[in-house]
Design a protein around this motif. Structure first.
Motif, PDB file in Angstrom:
ATOM      1  N   LYS A 383       0.827  -0.727  -0.306  1.00  0.00           N
ATOM      2  CA  LYS A 383      -0.434  -0.149   0.637  1.00  0.00           C
ATOM      3  C   LYS A 383       0.408   1.267   0.089  1.00  0.00           C
ATOM      4  O   LYS A 383       0.518   2.288  -0.776  1.00  0.00           O
ATOM      5  N   ARG A 384       1.778   0.755   0.793  1.00  0.00           N
ATOM      6  CA  ARG A 384       3.158   2.606   0.543  1.00  0.00           C
ATOM      7  C   ARG A 384       3.723   2.647  -0.680  1.00  0.00           C
ATOM      8  O   ARG A 384       4.163   3.758  -0.651  1.00  0.00           O
ATOM      9  N   TRP A 385       4.082   1.170  -1.480  1.00  0.00           N
ATOM     10  CA  TRP A 385       4.722   1.346  -2.507  1.00  0.00           C
ATOM     11  C   TRP A 385       3.362   1.637  -4.130  1.00  0.00           C
ATOM     12  O   TRP A 385       3.861   1.597  -4.662  1.00  0.00           O
ATOM     13  N   MET A 386       2.108   1.238  -3.986  1.00  0.00           N
ATOM     14  CA  MET A 386       1.796   1.703  -5.586  1.00  0.00           C
ATOM     15  C   MET A 386      -0.140   1.469  -4.448  1.00  0.00           C
ATOM     16  O   MET A 386       0.006   0.910  -4.305  1.00  0.00           O
ATOM     17  N   PRO A 387      -0.799   3.068  -5.309  1.00  0.00           N
ATOM     18  CA  PRO A 387      -2.217   2.253  -4.188  1.00  0.00           C
ATOM     19  C   PRO A 387      -3.004   1.388  -5.236  1.00  0.00           C
ATOM     20  O   PRO A 387      -2.510   1.407  -6.688  1.00  0.00           O
ATOM     21  N   ALA A 388      -3.516   1.087  -4.551  1.00  0.00           N
ATOM     22  CA  ALA A 388      -5.395   0.069  -5.130  1.00  0.00           C
ATOM     23  C   ALA A 388      -5.440   0.925  -6.861  1.00  0.00           C
ATOM     24  O   ALA A 388      -5.789   2.038  -6.406  1.00  0.00           O
ATOM     25  N   ARG A 389      -5.492   0.148  -7.756  1.00  0.00           N
ATOM     26  CA  ARG A 389      -6.495   0.764  -9.189  1.00  0.00           C
ATOM     27  C   ARG A 389      -7.525   0.647  -9.393  1.00  0.00           C
ATOM     28  O   ARG A 389      -8.451   1.108 -10.081  1.00  0.00           O
ATOM     29  N   PHE A 390      -8.823  -0.633  -8.835  1.00  0.00           N
ATOM     30  CA  PHE A 390      -9.771  -1.302  -8.736  1.00  0.00           C
ATOM     31  C   PHE A 390     -10.289  -0.528  -7.806  1.00  0.00           C
ATOM     32  O   PHE A 390     -10.354  -1.130  -6.414  1.00  0.00           O
ATOM     33  N   PRO A 391     -11.856  -1.091  -8.516  1.00  0.00           N
ATOM     34  CA  PRO A 391     -12.490  -0.899  -7.371  1.00  0.00           C
ATOM     35  C   PRO A 391     -12.948  -1.615  -5.937  1.00  0.00           C
ATOM     36  O   PRO A 391     -12.237  -2.979  -6.445  1.00  0.00           O
ATOM     37  N   GLN A 392     -13.025  -2.008  -5.042  1.00  0.00           N
ATOM     38  CA  GLN A 392     -12.723  -3.278  -4.183  1.00  0.00           C
ATOM     39  C   GLN A 392     -14.176  -4.031  -4.329  1.00  0.00           C
ATOM     40  O   GLN A 392     -15.318  -3.750  -4.611  1.00  0.00           O
ATOM     41  N   PRO A 393     -13.704  -5.468  -4.571  1.00  0.00           N
ATOM     42  CA  PRO A 393     -14.862  -6.529  -5.381  1.00  0.00           C
ATOM     43  C   PRO A 393     -15.646  -6.858  -4.303  1.00  0.00           C
ATOM     44  O   PRO A 393     -14.970  -6.996  -2.889  1.00  0.00           O
ATOM     45  N   THR A 394     -16.298  -7.683  -3.759  1.00  0.00           N
ATOM     46  CA  THR A 394     -17.346  -8.617  -2.984  1.00  0.00           C
ATOM     47  C   THR A 394     -16.385  -9.867  -3.323  1.00  0.00           C
ATOM     48  O   THR A 394     -16.037 -10.823  -3.947  1.00  0.00           O
ATOM     49  N   ALA A 395     -16.361  -9.948  -2.367  1.00  0.00           N
ATOM     50  CA  ALA A 395     -16.280 -11.532  -2.197  1.00  0.00           C
ATOM     51  C   ALA A 395     -16.857 -12.082  -2.014  1.00  0.00           C
ATOM     52  O   ALA A 395     -17.854 -12.500  -1.979  1.00  0.00           O
ATOM     53  N   PHE A 396     -16.240 -13.968  -2.894  1.00  0.00           N
ATOM     54  CA  PHE A 396     -17.231 -14.944  -3.191  1.00  0.00           C
ATOM     55  C   PHE A 396     -17.600 -15.902  -1.603  1.00  0.00           C
ATOM     56  O   PHE A 396     -16.592 -16.628  -1.093  1.00  0.00           O
ATOM     57  N   ALA A 397     -18.838 -15.938  -1.251  1.00  0.00           N
ATOM     58  CA  ALA A 397     -19.325 -16.558   0.493  1.00  0.00           C
ATOM     59  C   ALA A 397     -19.853 -17.988   0.049  1.00  0.00           C
ATOM     60  O   ALA A 397     -20.397 -17.800   1.450  1.00  0.00           O
ATOM     61  N   HIS A 398     -20.412 -17.681  -0.718  1.00  0.00           N
ATOM     62  CA  HIS A 398     -21.103 -19.069  -1.326  1.00  0.00           C
ATOM     63  C   HIS A 398     -20.590 -20.600  -0.138  1.00  0.00           C
ATOM     64  O   HIS A 398     -19.757 -20.497  -0.323  1.00  0.00           O
ATOM     65  N   PRO A 399     -20.692 -21.037   0.846  1.00  0.00           N
ATOM     66  CA  PRO A 399     -20.566 -22.332   1.102  1.00  0.00           C
ATOM     67  C   PRO A 399     -21.014 -23.748   0.409  1.00  0.00           C
ATOM     68  O   PRO A 399     -21.109 -23.710  -0.392  1.00  0.00           O
ATOM     69  N   PRO A 400     -19.665 -24.116  -0.087  1.00  0.00           N
ATOM     70  CA  PRO A 400     -19.376 -26.057  -0.282  1.00  0.00           C
ATOM     71  C   PRO A 400     -21.238 -26.718  -0.902  1.00  0.00           C
ATOM     72  O   PRO A 400     -21.573 -26.398   0.476  1.00  0.00           O
ATOM     73  N   GLN A 401     -20.982 -27.313  -2.058  1.00  0.00           N
ATOM     74  CA  GLN A 401     -21.919 -28.334  -1.856  1.00  0.00           C
ATOM     75  C   GLN A 401     -21.266 -29.466  -1.762  1.00  0.00           C
ATOM     76  O   GLN A 401     -20.308 -29.286  -1.734  1.00  0.00           O
ATOM     77  N   THR A 402     -22.502 -29.996  -0.556  1.00  0.00           N
ATOM     78  CA  THR A 402     -22.031 -31.124  -0.094  1.00  0.00           C
ATOM     79  C   THR A 402     -22.594 -32.792  -0.335  1.00  0.00           C
ATOM     80  O   THR A 402     -23.596 -32.627  -1.206  1.00  0.00           O
ATOM     81  N   GLU A 403     -21.607 -34.200  -0.914  1.00  0.00           N
ATOM     82  CA  GLU A 403     -22.206 -35.028  -0.237  1.00  0.00           C
ATOM     83  C   GLU A 403     -21.653 -35.645   0.835  1.00  0.00           C
ATOM     84  O   GLU A 403     -20.499 -35.647   0.865  1.00  0.00           O
ATOM     85  N   CYS A 404     -22.830 -36.574   0.820  1.00  0.00           N
ATOM     86  CA  CYS A 404     -22.271 -37.808   1.961  1.00  0.00           C
ATOM     87  C   CYS A 404     -21.658 -38.751   1.131  1.00  0.00           C
ATOM     88  O   CYS A 404     -21.849 -39.837  -0.061  1.00  0.00           O
TER      89      CYS A 404
END
Length: 492
Positions: A383-404
């Motif tokens: 962050k001190r070397w270089m500012p961020a260039r793009f909008p902050q994205p939304t994290a992918f938070a969906h729980p994984p699908q499971t099976e027995c």
């Protein structure tokens, strides 16, 4: 095909798209080399702040040291012996923050410290109280009884799943995770203040060239190797300690973990519940040759079985071993250090080396618990070397699908989900790191009488469109088990 694209084709298109995005897109703000417990949270943090980042690993994500932990999020109790109080304080703080930030992934574990003779309990209890104090009283107070009791944090699922969860949070135009992808060449173009890098897809052999403003070496035990490729010098180097665990069957009623003094050494062994297994270990062996240390040997297994029969209430033999875990600890020392000491006497601290002239950051040392702390430190530098260039994205938070799973009778992440959302491209990726199947079913999921073969064939079909290819994949996996795993136990 009625306009539908098979999932396997979609998966390969996704992987191909990530390489095309790296080659044809804008230069990367940062290329993170190493997808373990240091590189993964750093990738997540930089992506979340709006940087364009690629994460590469020459193997699968979390396939190095990060897949061979003791499943503990701990504050470094054993480092009190060497009076490394600063490291203990830092690890305890990191443990507290991880348990706060990831309550669904990390739980409290009760441990019982078996000490004999009884006269030794008082000084050890005093050490536990000091540990509790340095941890800011975050967990329950130590107790004294037939065994000394205290608490640590414990991963609910597995170390590899925890790492991969951090990576899958961001997959986008500006977040490019690529496993089975090796950095093979890098040249710093000084007048452009940018690196030209070449990556090789280890699955196809194809090479791809792109640009990155900063390279972050988070390669763990391979950090020195990556720095040699980058022609970057460091005041630090790694020495290595090999740690091996064996998983034994979990008996009814085994709930708490136990710690035992290691026979013949000023160290301890742990017996920790993990699903249907009990993890026993680890060894602590100084090694000079990194590559030979990456695999367990007969001496490791013999030591763990012998010590188990000395310390545990039930006798065990090779036939009781469910699985074997082997990892190399990267221990940071000064470049000119030539001491020959027991690895536990060396600090588990981490060191970050920033070279702003060549736009590189190298990470040495550290532990699973401190991965996020290191990520925060490195992200602050960037962050001190270089500012961020793009909008902050939304994290992918969906729980994984499971099976027995039919043999475990437990839910595991579905193979198709791991393929489509978690960069899983091989059967071993799935059995060893996306799920604990290879750790909880003997012989890496095949079972002792090969009764797991049919289950593996069904799973393999998620990674190849042809049934004959799925059968060949399982045959190759069986061959690997027979050549590398079986001899460790059958020739003891």
């Amino acid at each position: 095909m009625d306009g539908l694209i098979p999932c396997t084709m979609l998966r390969m298109m996704e992987r191909s798209y990530r390489f095309q995005n790296f080659v044809n897109g804008e230069p990367l703000d940062a290329l993170v080399v190493g997808g373990g417990i240091t590189g993964a949270p750093l990738y997540r943090q930089l992506c979340g702040q709006g940087y364009r980042v690629a994460l590469v690993d020459k193997g699968d994500f979390s396939s190095g040291t990060s897949q061979a932990s003791g499943m503990l999020i701990w504050g470094g109790l054993l480092y009190l012996k060497s009076l490394d109080l600063l490291t203990v304080i830092q690890l305890c703080k990191a443990r507290k923050e991880l348990m706060r930030d990831f309550p669904d992934a990390i739980s409290v574990l009760n441990l019982r410290y078996s000490v004999s003779p009884a006269i030794r309990r008082i000084p050890i209890l005093m050490g536990l109280y000091l540990y509790w104090l340095l941890g800011e009283f975050a967990l329950k107070r130590p107790t004294m009884g037939t065994a000394l009791g205290y608490q640590e944090g414990r991963l609910r699922h597995s170390d590899s799943r925890f790492v991969i969860e951090q990576i899958r949070a961001f997959q986008s135009e500006h977040g490019i995770p690529m496993n089975h992808c090796r950095l093979v060449a890098a040249k710093y173009v000084r007048d452009q203040r940018c690196w030209t890098v070449r990556l090789r897809d280890e699955l196809t052999g194809q090479e791809h060239e792109g640009k990155a403003r900063i390279i972050i070496n988070a390669a763990g035990v391979w950090a020195d190797e990556v720095n040699r490729l980058l022609a970057v010098e460091s005041p630090w180097k790694h020495v290595f300690s090999k740690g091996v665990y064996i998983n034994l069957p979990r008996r009814d009623g085994q709930k708490d973990a136990r710690i035992y003094p290691m026979p013949g050494a000023d160290d301890v062994l742990t017996h920790v519940p993990w699903g249907p297994a009990m993890m026993w270990g680890p060894t602590e062996t100084a090694i000079r040759d990194l590559e030979s240390g990456l695999t367990p040997n007969h001496e490791d297994i013999r030591f763990l079985l012998t010590s188990a029969n000395q310390l545990l209430p039930e006798k065990v033999g090779p036939q009781d071993v469910v699985s074997i875990r082997c990892g190399i600890r990267p221990l940071v020392v000064a470049r000119d250090d030539s001491r020959d000491v027991y690895p536990l006497e060396l600090s588990r601290r981490h060191c970050v080396v920033a070279n702003q002239e060549k736009q590189t950051i190298s990470i040495y040392g550290g532990k699973f618990t401190s991965g996020f702390k290191v990520a925060n430190q490195v992200a602050g530098l960037i962050k001190r070397w270089m500012p961020a260039r793009f909008p902050q994205p939304t994290a992918f938070a969906h729980p994984p699908q499971t099976e027995c799973h039919p043999q475990l009778q437990r839910d595991v992440v579905a193979a198709s989900w791991a393929r489509d959302h978690e960069f899983c491209v091989t059967l071993e990726d799935y059995l060893r790191r996306r799920t604990p199947i290879a750790q909880w079913i003997p012989r890496m999921g095949l079972d002792r009488d090969d009764s797991g073969r049919e289950s593996l064939k069904k799973l393999a079909e998620a990674f190849t469109p042809e049934s004959k290819d799925a059968a060949a994949m399982v045959e190759a996996y069986e061959r690997q088990v027979r050549e590398t795993y079986d001899p460790l136990l059958t020739t003891l």
